[in-house]
Structure formats: structure tokens, C-alpha cells
Design a protein around this motif. Structure first.
Motif, PDB file in Angstrom:
ATOM      1  N   VAL A   1       0.864  -1.177   0.000  1.00 63.56           N
ATOM      2  CA  VAL A   1       0.000   0.000   0.000  1.00 63.56           C
ATOM      3  C   VAL A   1       0.903   1.230   0.000  1.00 63.56           C
ATOM      4  O   VAL A   1       1.793   1.342   0.843  1.00 63.56           O
ATOM      5  CB  VAL A   1      -0.935   0.035   1.230  1.00 63.56           C
ATOM      6  CG1 VAL A   1      -1.831   1.255   1.187  1.00 63.56           C
ATOM      7  CG2 VAL A   1      -1.762  -1.248   1.319  1.00 63.56           C
ATOM      8  N   GLN A   2       0.674   2.141  -0.958  1.00 65.44           N
ATOM      9  CA  GLN A   2       1.454   3.370  -1.042  1.00 65.44           C
ATOM     10  C   GLN A   2       0.572   4.569  -0.768  1.00 65.44           C
ATOM     11  O   GLN A   2      -0.627   4.554  -1.058  1.00 65.44           O
ATOM     12  CB  GLN A   2       2.078   3.510  -2.428  1.00 65.44           C
ATOM     13  CG  GLN A   2       3.133   2.475  -2.700  1.00 65.44           C
ATOM     14  CD  GLN A   2       3.858   2.728  -4.007  1.00 65.44           C
ATOM     15  OE1 GLN A   2       3.592   3.680  -4.710  1.00 65.44           O
ATOM     16  NE2 GLN A   2       4.801   1.861  -4.319  1.00 65.44           N
ATOM     17  N   GLY A   3       1.167   5.618  -0.212  1.00 63.94           N
ATOM     18  CA  GLY A   3       0.434   6.839   0.083  1.00 63.94           C
ATOM     19  C   GLY A   3       1.274   7.750   0.948  1.00 63.94           C
ATOM     20  O   GLY A   3       2.488   7.831   0.775  1.00 63.94           O
ATOM     21  N   SER A   4       0.641   8.401   1.931  1.00 59.90           N
ATOM     22  CA  SER A   4       1.380   9.282   2.834  1.00 59.90           C
ATOM     23  C   SER A   4       0.657   9.393   4.168  1.00 59.90           C
ATOM     24  O   SER A   4      -0.547   9.166   4.266  1.00 59.90           O
ATOM     25  CB  SER A   4       1.531  10.669   2.212  1.00 59.90           C
ATOM     26  OG  SER A   4       0.265  11.256   1.997  1.00 59.90           O
ATOM     27  N   GLY A   5       1.418   9.728   5.198  1.00 62.45           N
ATOM     28  CA  GLY A   5       0.865   9.944   6.527  1.00 62.45           C
ATOM     29  C   GLY A   5       0.257   8.714   7.167  1.00 62.45           C
ATOM     30  O   GLY A   5      -0.711   8.833   7.923  1.00 62.45           O
ATOM     31  N   PHE A   6       0.831   7.548   6.929  1.00 66.01           N
ATOM     32  CA  PHE A   6       0.257   6.315   7.459  1.00 66.01           C
ATOM     33  C   PHE A   6       0.362   6.259   8.983  1.00 66.01           C
ATOM     34  O   PHE A   6       1.367   6.627   9.576  1.00 66.01           O
ATOM     35  CB  PHE A   6       0.948   5.086   6.878  1.00 66.01           C
ATOM     36  CG  PHE A   6       0.630   4.821   5.441  1.00 66.01           C
ATOM     37  CD1 PHE A   6      -0.294   5.566   4.745  1.00 66.01           C
ATOM     38  CD2 PHE A   6       1.270   3.806   4.759  1.00 66.01           C
ATOM     39  CE1 PHE A   6      -0.593   5.310   3.416  1.00 66.01           C
ATOM     40  CE2 PHE A   6       0.988   3.536   3.438  1.00 66.01           C
ATOM     41  CZ  PHE A   6       0.063   4.285   2.769  1.00 66.01           C
ATOM     42  N   GLU A   7      -0.700   5.732   9.573  1.00 63.12           N
ATOM     43  CA  GLU A   7      -0.747   5.517  11.009  1.00 63.12           C
ATOM     44  C   GLU A   7      -1.573   4.262  11.255  1.00 63.12           C
ATOM     45  O   GLU A   7      -2.618   4.072  10.630  1.00 63.12           O
ATOM     46  CB  GLU A   7      -1.417   6.721  11.678  1.00 63.12           C
ATOM     47  CG  GLU A   7      -1.486   6.647  13.166  1.00 63.12           C
ATOM     48  CD  GLU A   7      -2.145   7.883  13.767  1.00 63.12           C
ATOM     49  OE1 GLU A   7      -2.690   7.746  14.873  1.00 63.12           O
ATOM     50  OE2 GLU A   7      -2.136   8.953  13.137  1.00 63.12           O
ATOM     51  N   ILE A   8      -1.094   3.397  12.128  1.00 64.58           N
ATOM     52  CA  ILE A   8      -1.844   2.187  12.475  1.00 64.58           C
ATOM     53  C   ILE A   8      -2.851   2.561  13.554  1.00 64.58           C
ATOM     54  O   ILE A   8      -2.477   2.970  14.644  1.00 64.58           O
ATOM     55  CB  ILE A   8      -0.907   1.060  12.959  1.00 64.58           C
ATOM     56  CG1 ILE A   8       0.046   0.650  11.836  1.00 64.58           C
ATOM     57  CG2 ILE A   8      -1.724  -0.140  13.439  1.00 64.58           C
ATOM     58  CD1 ILE A   8       1.108  -0.355  12.257  1.00 64.58           C
ATOM     59  N   LEU A   9      -4.140   2.440  13.228  1.00 60.26           N
ATOM     60  CA  LEU A   9      -5.202   2.751  14.182  1.00 60.26           C
ATOM     61  C   LEU A   9      -5.528   1.564  15.075  1.00 60.26           C
ATOM     62  O   LEU A   9      -5.875   1.716  16.237  1.00 60.26           O
ATOM     63  CB  LEU A   9      -6.473   3.183  13.450  1.00 60.26           C
ATOM     64  CG  LEU A   9      -6.382   4.449  12.607  1.00 60.26           C
ATOM     65  CD1 LEU A   9      -7.707   4.711  11.903  1.00 60.26           C
ATOM     66  CD2 LEU A   9      -5.975   5.635  13.454  1.00 60.26           C
ATOM     67  N   PHE A  10      -5.439   0.350  14.492  1.00 55.94           N
ATOM     68  CA  PHE A  10      -5.800  -0.867  15.217  1.00 55.94           C
ATOM     69  C   PHE A  10      -5.052  -2.032  14.603  1.00 55.94           C
ATOM     70  O   PHE A  10      -4.897  -2.107  13.391  1.00 55.94           O
ATOM     71  CB  PHE A  10      -7.317  -1.117  15.102  1.00 55.94           C
ATOM     72  CG  PHE A  10      -7.771  -2.420  15.695  1.00 55.94           C
ATOM     73  CD1 PHE A  10      -7.956  -2.551  17.053  1.00 55.94           C
ATOM     74  CD2 PHE A  10      -8.010  -3.522  14.883  1.00 55.94           C
ATOM     75  CE1 PHE A  10      -8.369  -3.765  17.610  1.00 55.94           C
ATOM     76  CE2 PHE A  10      -8.426  -4.734  15.416  1.00 55.94           C
ATOM     77  CZ  PHE A  10      -8.607  -4.850  16.788  1.00 55.94           C
TER      78      PHE A  10
END
Length: 93
Positions: free
Chosen positions: A64-73
Motif C-alpha cells: 500500500v502506497q500513500g502518505s501519513g500512514f498511522e496504524i489505528l488498530f
């Protein structure tokens, strides 16, 4: 032999109206807009950064590519990410 077992499981799931992803342990990806993604039936995180994540699954790796990734769960088989997603790609086995 493995293909025959998979076909029997697929047919059984269809006849019993059971979701295929549960019976076959294949990944289920749910994308909400372009800022949240849920991946079920994963087998672990291989790589994680602010703009890329690679996840292992029974069908091969998922990138998965993109920006600003954060693991929520995250749990044993489910991961929920937030960020801005540009692409989701099956990398195959």
C-alpha cells in the motif's frame, strides 16, 4: 492436491453461504474513501513507513502506497490504517 482442496472449500462456502475469505483464509481489504483501509486475514507486517506498508497474506504480499500512514488498530489477523492512500497492489507469491 492443494488446488483441489481449495476448490472443495470454495464450493462448500458457496453452498453453505459462508464468506469465502473466512473459509479460504484469503485477505479481505476494505477501503473507506482514500483515508482508511482495513485488511483482514493478514499474516504480519513486513515493512512499514510513513508512505508505504507491505503486509504478508496467503495470496502473497500486499503493498500500500500513500502518505501519513498511522496504524489505528492491529490484532492477530486484522489491521486498520489511516493516511492518504494512492495505491493497493498484490505482489503475488
Amino acid at each position: 492436491m492443494q488446488n483441489k482442496i481449495s476448490k472443495v472449500k470454495k464450493d462448500l462456502a458457496e453452498k453453505l453461504d459462508i464468506p469465502r475469505d473466512v473459509v479460504l483464509n484469503i485477505p479481505k481489504i476494505i477501503i473507506v474513501g482514500n483515508d482508511e483501509i482495513t485488511i483482514e486475514n493478514h499474516q504480519g507486517i513486513l515493512q512499514f513507513s510513513d508512505n508505504f506498508i507491505r503486509i504478508k497474506s496467503s495470496l502473497g504480499n500486499i503493498g500500500v502506497q500513500g502518505s501519513g500512514f498511522e496504524i489505528l488498530f492491529i490484532s492477530g489477523t486484522t489491521i486498520v490504517l489511516s493516511g492518504i492512500f494512492k495505491s493497493v497492489e498484490y505482489e503475488g507469491k
